[in-house]
Write a protein that holds these residues in place. Sequence first.
Motif, PDB file in Angstrom:
ATOM      1  N   HIS A  35       0.826  -1.211   0.000  1.00 19.80           N
ATOM      2  CA  HIS A  35       0.000   0.000   0.000  1.00 19.80           C
ATOM      3  C   HIS A  35       0.859   1.258   0.000  1.00 19.80           C
ATOM      4  O   HIS A  35       0.568   2.225  -0.717  1.00 19.80           O
ATOM      5  N   ALA A  36       1.913   1.247   0.780  1.00 16.08           N
ATOM      6  CA  ALA A  36       2.746   2.444   0.926  1.00 16.08           C
ATOM      7  C   ALA A  36       3.675   2.658  -0.257  1.00 16.08           C
ATOM      8  O   ALA A  36       3.973   3.812  -0.607  1.00 16.08           O
ATOM      9  N   HIS A  37       4.139   1.571  -0.907  1.00 10.81           N
ATOM     10  CA  HIS A  37       5.200   1.703  -1.902  1.00 10.81           C
ATOM     11  C   HIS A  37       4.822   1.176  -3.289  1.00 10.81           C
ATOM     12  O   HIS A  37       5.604   1.331  -4.225  1.00 10.81           O
ATOM     13  N   GLY A  38       3.644   0.557  -3.409  1.00 12.52           N
ATOM     14  CA  GLY A  38       3.290  -0.014  -4.694  1.00 12.52           C
ATOM     15  C   GLY A  38       2.959   1.023  -5.750  1.00 12.52           C
ATOM     16  O   GLY A  38       2.592   2.161  -5.402  1.00 12.52           O
ATOM     17  N   PRO A  39       3.075   0.642  -7.025  1.00 12.56           N
ATOM     18  CA  PRO A  39       3.567  -0.638  -7.526  1.00 12.56           C
ATOM     19  C   PRO A  39       5.045  -0.850  -7.177  1.00 12.56           C
ATOM     20  O   PRO A  39       5.835   0.078  -7.233  1.00 12.56           O
ATOM     21  N   ILE A  40       5.371  -2.097  -6.832  1.00  9.64           N
ATOM     22  CA  ILE A  40       6.689  -2.389  -6.283  1.00  9.64           C
ATOM     23  C   ILE A  40       7.143  -3.753  -6.774  1.00  9.64           C
ATOM     24  O   ILE A  40       6.319  -4.664  -6.978  1.00  9.64           O
ATOM     25  N   THR A  41       8.440  -3.898  -6.983  1.00 12.63           N
ATOM     26  CA  THR A  41       8.982  -5.194  -7.387  1.00 12.63           C
ATOM     27  C   THR A  41       9.100  -6.120  -6.185  1.00 12.63           C
ATOM     28  O   THR A  41       9.103  -5.676  -5.026  1.00 12.63           O
ATOM     29  N   ALA A  42       9.238  -7.417  -6.477  1.00 10.57           N
ATOM     30  CA  ALA A  42       9.410  -8.385  -5.391  1.00 10.57           C
ATOM     31  C   ALA A  42      10.678  -8.118  -4.583  1.00 10.57           C
ATOM     32  O   ALA A  42      10.639  -8.184  -3.342  1.00 10.57           O
ATOM     33  N   PRO A  43      11.827  -7.801  -5.212  1.00  8.07           N
ATOM     34  CA  PRO A  43      13.006  -7.489  -4.391  1.00  8.07           C
ATOM     35  C   PRO A  43      12.803  -6.262  -3.501  1.00  8.07           C
ATOM     36  O   PRO A  43      13.269  -6.240  -2.349  1.00  8.07           O
ATOM     37  N   ALA A  44      12.118  -5.251  -4.015  1.00  6.30           N
ATOM     38  CA  ALA A  44      11.865  -4.068  -3.192  1.00  6.30           C
ATOM     39  C   ALA A  44      10.900  -4.393  -2.063  1.00  6.30           C
ATOM     40  O   ALA A  44      11.038  -3.886  -0.938  1.00  6.30           O
ATOM     41  N   LEU A  45       9.907  -5.228  -2.335  1.00 12.93           N
ATOM     42  CA  LEU A  45       8.990  -5.681  -1.277  1.00 12.93           C
ATOM     43  C   LEU A  45       9.777  -6.373  -0.175  1.00 12.93           C
ATOM     44  O   LEU A  45       9.557  -6.112   1.025  1.00 12.93           O
ATOM     45  N   ALA A  46      10.709  -7.221  -0.568  1.00 17.06           N
ATOM     46  CA  ALA A  46      11.536  -7.926   0.427  1.00 17.06           C
ATOM     47  C   ALA A  46      12.358  -6.948   1.248  1.00 17.06           C
ATOM     48  O   ALA A  46      12.461  -7.074   2.480  1.00 17.06           O
ATOM     49  N   GLU A  47      12.942  -5.967   0.576  1.00 21.65           N
ATOM     50  CA  GLU A  47      13.783  -5.005   1.287  1.00 21.65           C
ATOM     51  C   GLU A  47      12.976  -4.184   2.284  1.00 21.65           C
ATOM     52  O   GLU A  47      13.392  -4.013   3.444  1.00 21.65           O
ATOM     53  N   HIS A  48      11.843  -3.659   1.854  1.00 23.13           N
ATOM     54  CA  HIS A  48      11.026  -2.834   2.746  1.00 23.13           C
ATOM     55  C   HIS A  48      10.454  -3.648   3.914  1.00 23.13           C
ATOM     56  O   HIS A  48      10.331  -3.122   5.030  1.00 23.13           O
ATOM     57  N   ALA A  49      10.103  -4.909   3.669  1.00 23.87           N
ATOM     58  CA  ALA A  49       9.472  -5.727   4.706  1.00 23.87           C
ATOM     59  C   ALA A  49      10.485  -6.462   5.571  1.00 23.87           C
ATOM     60  O   ALA A  49      10.124  -7.006   6.621  1.00 23.87           O
ATOM     61  N   GLY A  50      11.740  -6.513   5.131  1.00 26.33           N
ATOM     62  CA  GLY A  50      12.753  -7.222   5.903  1.00 26.33           C
ATOM     63  C   GLY A  50      12.609  -8.724   5.832  1.00 26.33           C
ATOM     64  O   GLY A  50      12.792  -9.424   6.839  1.00 26.33           O
ATOM     65  N   ILE A  51      12.282  -9.251   4.633  1.00 28.08           N
ATOM     66  CA  ILE A  51      12.148 -10.696   4.473  1.00 28.08           C
ATOM     67  C   ILE A  51      13.050 -11.158   3.335  1.00 28.08           C
ATOM     68  O   ILE A  51      13.619 -10.356   2.594  1.00 28.08           O
ATOM     69  N   ASP A  52      13.173 -12.471   3.161  1.00 23.86           N
ATOM     70  CA  ASP A  52      14.021 -13.052   2.134  1.00 23.86           C
ATOM     71  C   ASP A  52      13.438 -12.770   0.742  1.00 23.86           C
ATOM     72  O   ASP A  52      12.232 -12.950   0.525  1.00 23.86           O
ATOM     73  N   PRO A  53      14.250 -12.358  -0.237  1.00 24.53           N
ATOM     74  CA  PRO A  53      13.733 -12.013  -1.563  1.00 24.53           C
ATOM     75  C   PRO A  53      13.048 -13.178  -2.279  1.00 24.53           C
ATOM     76  O   PRO A  53      12.048 -12.970  -2.976  1.00 24.53           O
ATOM     77  N   ARG A  54      13.575 -14.387  -2.152  1.00 16.03           N
ATOM     78  CA  ARG A  54      12.945 -15.516  -2.852  1.00 16.03           C
ATOM     79  C   ARG A  54      11.553 -15.791  -2.298  1.00 16.03           C
ATOM     80  O   ARG A  54      10.612 -16.068  -3.059  1.00 16.03           O
ATOM     81  N   TYR A  55      11.404 -15.715  -0.973  1.00 18.51           N
ATOM     82  CA  TYR A  55      10.087 -15.890  -0.386  1.00 18.51           C
ATOM     83  C   TYR A  55       9.153 -14.751  -0.805  1.00 18.51           C
ATOM     84  O   TYR A  55       7.967 -14.960  -1.060  1.00 18.51           O
ATOM     85  N   ALA A  56       9.676 -13.542  -0.863  1.00 15.96           N
ATOM     86  CA  ALA A  56       8.854 -12.402  -1.261  1.00 15.96           C
ATOM     87  C   ALA A  56       8.298 -12.614  -2.661  1.00 15.96           C
ATOM     88  O   ALA A  56       7.114 -12.347  -2.918  1.00 15.96           O
ATOM     89  N   ARG A  57       9.137 -13.103  -3.573  1.00 15.66           N
ATOM     90  CA  ARG A  57       8.671 -13.316  -4.947  1.00 15.66           C
ATOM     91  C   ARG A  57       7.578 -14.387  -5.004  1.00 15.66           C
ATOM     92  O   ARG A  57       6.555 -14.222  -5.665  1.00 15.66           O
ATOM     93  N   GLU A  58       7.782 -15.476  -4.303  1.00 15.69           N
ATOM     94  CA  GLU A  58       6.789 -16.561  -4.336  1.00 15.69           C
ATOM     95  C   GLU A  58       5.458 -16.111  -3.747  1.00 15.69           C
ATOM     96  O   GLU A  58       4.385 -16.396  -4.282  1.00 15.69           O
TER      97      GLU A  58
END
Length: 353
Positions: A35-58
């Motif tokens: 909501h705050a940063h979209g549209p957003i890529t999966a790697p950026a979602l991972a970075e902002h949320a502090g989670i693993d990029p591969r999990y973020a993409r899935e």
Amino acid sequence: MSDSAVDRLFDSILGAFDVLTIALGDRLGLYDVLHAHGPITAPALAEHAGIDPRYAREWVEQQCVAGWVGVDDPGAAADERRYSLTPDAAETLRDRDSEDYLAAITQIVAAAAAQLPALAEAYRTGGGVPWAQYGPAMRRGQADGNRPLYLGSMTRAWLPSLPELHERLRAGTRVADIGCGDGWGSIAIARAYPDVTVDGYDVDPDSIAAAQANARDSGVADRATFHQVDATRPPQVQEYGLVTAFECIHDLPDPVSVLAGMRGMAQPDGWVLVMDERVPDAFTGPGDDVERLMYGYSTLICLPDAMAHRPTRATGTVMRLDVLRRYAQEAGFVDVEVLPIEHDVFRLYRLLS
């Protein structure tokens, strides 16, 4: 198994995966990031949320396939696709002030699913699974799920539609809230009626601590105070113009003693209100969606919690009107009045002395 049964169960399996992946996204704050940063890529979602990029993409691909998240260019490389919440999903999944916010309920389902081994053992032995065993996600899911209703319809529409009670509250009566949980019902009344004082009572220490913090954050800690008390032995003060029990009577192993205590706390002309689930007055076999929902809660949460205590009435979530009336009359009330409040899930009762 018929094709219709196969289709129905398959749809339910898809829904179960949706519920659990939504619970995961809610717990990790992924919808807030979208909501705050979209549209957003999966790697950026991972970075902002502090989670693993591969999990973020899935996770975000699953949410997109399921229709909760939109994508701007499906044909782009996996880490270059940009995702955002669909407009209709944004309110349901992340607007914690909306009465259409349902992500909190997914936490309840996930917490119940985590207890399947304990539930199976309880079903075999006749034992139970106490509320505390479901963990903090269950408590927070319950509190966050009801919070918008308390701060919204209940105090903005329901109570003002009852003229006698509304005027009593405006005049600054004292309120007792039995089974207050994280305190949002008490806080809502204190916010809506600046002259009232509210005492919230609950047996769970974590709920009381959360209620005290919520009252401070809401600016009503001077008028909404919370006490860890066994609801079967509340203070017999006869000082309250309103005594409430919001969505908890069906959970209690000894509802009659609690209702009797509520009657003893109320002034002679005081109001005693119970909010509980809106279920049909009789069992008829196949039911509507609300009755199905309540039986889901009952089989996995409310009945096992009640069965964890002895003695117990083992009411379960599906507490029909005749059951509440019997409990109320055993507690010394004359009758139960169904108040003219329209809601898909809840019903409001006045207990008459």
